[in-house]
Design an enzyme around this catalytic site. Sequence first.
Site, PDB file in Angstrom:
ATOM      1  CE1 TYR A   1      -4.499   0.831   0.110  1.00  0.00           C
ATOM      2  CE2 TYR A   1      -3.386   2.551   0.505  1.00  0.00           C
ATOM      3  CZ  TYR A   1      -4.551   2.410   0.236  1.00  0.00           C
ATOM      4  OH  TYR A   1      -5.484   3.230   0.209  1.00  0.00           O
ATOM      5  CB  SER A   2       1.130   3.923   0.321  1.00  0.00           C
ATOM      6  OG  SER A   2       1.485   5.368   0.689  1.00  0.00           O
ATOM      7  CB  ALA A   3       6.200   3.970   0.582  1.00  0.00           C
TER       8      ALA A   3
ATOM      9  CG  HIS B   1      -3.324   7.642   0.454  1.00  0.00           C
ATOM     10  ND1 HIS B   1      -3.000   6.759  -0.946  1.00  0.00           N
ATOM     11  CD2 HIS B   1      -2.075   6.983   1.327  1.00  0.00           C
ATOM     12  CE1 HIS B   1      -1.575   6.171  -0.546  1.00  0.00           C
ATOM     13  NE2 HIS B   1      -1.064   6.492   0.654  1.00  0.00           N
TER      14      HIS B   1
END
Length: 529
Positions: free
Chosen positions: A205-207, A444
Site C-alpha cells: 500500500y502507498s510507498a 488515501h
Amino acid sequence: MSPDTCTVKSDKLGSLTGLTTRTKDSKPGIHYYGGIPYALPPTGPWRFRRPRPLPASYRYHGSYTGRNAACPQPQWRGTRSEQLWNEDCLQLSIYVPAGKPPPGGWPVYFFIHGGWLQFGGPNMTPEAVNPLMTETAFRAIMVQPAYRLNAFGFLASHELEADANELGQASGNMGFWDQRLALEWTHAHIKDFGGNPNKITVGGYSAGAHSTFQQLAYELYHVPAEKGIIKRAIMWSNSPGIQPKGLPEQQKQFDELLSVLGIPLSLPPKERLRRLREAPARDIIDAQAKMKISEFRATTDGSFIPPDSMAQINSGEFARRMKSRGIQLMNGECRDEHFLYREWRTSDDSYEGVYTRLCADYPEAVVQKLMRHYCGRSRDLPRGYSSWKDLFGHAYAGMQVHFLERGFQSKLANHLQPGKDLLRYRIEWRAECCGYPPEWGVTHATDQAIWFWYPALTADDKRILEPWNKAFAQFAMCEDVEWGTKEAIDIRRLRSDGKTDVVKDDANSWKEGLHVWKLLNEDTPKARI
C-alpha cells in the site's frame, strides 16, 4: 505443547515457536511468527550499506511471538513511538492459516508496508489479521517484512558510493535491497511454513505499492525468468512514479544532512562517513525535520534502478517482459487521495513553499514542469484550489497516484489485457472504521478496511465489501478473477452508494493523466548517475 503455541522445525531453519490465535468459536485461527531475522544487523559500520544475508549455518531457536523492530523514524500526525526503534530491524512476520495446506502448499502474499518510505512498520497484530484468514476467501500465508526507511534506507552520495565500491557493491536504495533480501528469504524458506514458493504475490500500500513496482522492475531486468519469484503484483494507491534523482541531486541532500548534524563538509570523505555512522539514530531522525530536502527516496543508481527505467515502460519492453512471464497486476486509487497526502510535511503556503517541498521528493526538472502544468507561467494560486496547501495535496496525490497510474496503465495495455492481466479499480466508498476524519472523504488508505477485512467492519460493510475482498483473495492466491474491465480506460468502481460497476474512467482525468505522464516521463532528460 500448549494449544496456543505452534512450532516449525527443519534442518535448514532450526526451530521457531509461534502462537496460534482462536476464532470466536475457539477453533484455531492463524499461526503467527514475528520478529524473525532475515538478514544480519545493518548497524555500526554496516549502516547505509547493503543488507547482508544470514550465513548458511544460521539456525533459529526459541520463541518468535513478538513484534518486529521498527527502523528509527519521524513522527506521523503528532505520534512518535520509539518503543520498537532498533536499527537491527531486518525482521519479518509470518501469518499462516490454521488447517491443512492445499496440495503444493498455501499461496503466499508478500506485503510491503507504506509510509512515504519515511516511516511505518509491519506489525499488524495476529488478532487484526485473524478475521481476514478465518472469515473471508483469503487462504494464503501473509509475510510482512520490515525494511530500512528515511535516511537509514535511502541516503545516497558520492562518499557512500566510493565506500560501497570498496566492497564491490552498489550504494543507495538500501531499503529496496532489504525488501529484495526478505523476498528471497521467503522464497527459500516459506515451504517450511506450509507455503508454496511458486505462488508468491508481491503487493503493498502507498510507498509499499511503489516498492512493489521497484521489486517487479528489478526482477524483470535482473532475475532470469526461470529463477523469478513474483507471480502477481498488487499496487494499492501508488504508481511507478518518475525516474528518480541521480547522484548529483542526491548529493545536495547528503551535504544538507551533514550540515544539520554539525559534521563539517571540509573533513575527508572517510571521516565524514565515520562520524555519520557514529551519530545517534535519534539525532539523524531529528535532523530530517529541519531539512529542506527532507524526503529520502529512491536513487537512479544504475544497479537497482537503471537510468532508463521509465524509458523501458514507454518502449513497451516492461509490459512485454511481464507478458512473457505471465505476471498480472492489480492497481488503483481512492477518490480523495489528496486529503491525506497534503498532511505529510506540508509546504509553506506559497508558490515557493510548494516548489521547495516537491523538490524534496522529485528531481527539480520534474518539479518545474509539474508547477507549470498547474500554474502556467504565473506564480499565483490557480483557480479551483482553496490554498497552496490544497494545491500541494492535489499535486502530490497526482504524482503518487492519479496521474502516473493512468500513464502506466496506458503503456501496459498496449501489450497486456485489461480485465485479465491488468485489474484497475477506483474506490469511492469508505467504512466508518477507517480511522480518518469524515471530512477527508475517501482519502488515501481508507480502503485498507476492504482488503484486510478490519475487525470493526459492520455487517452492512461486509455485505458491500465481500465481492471486493473475494476478488483480492483470488488474485493474491494466483486464481482467476472476474474483473469485468475490457479496455485500458475501464475501471471497476466501488460507488459511494456501496454498489459496484464497471465504467469508463472520467475523460478529463484520463486525458490529464496521459498528458502528465508524457510531460514527466517522456519529455524529461534521463537522470545523471
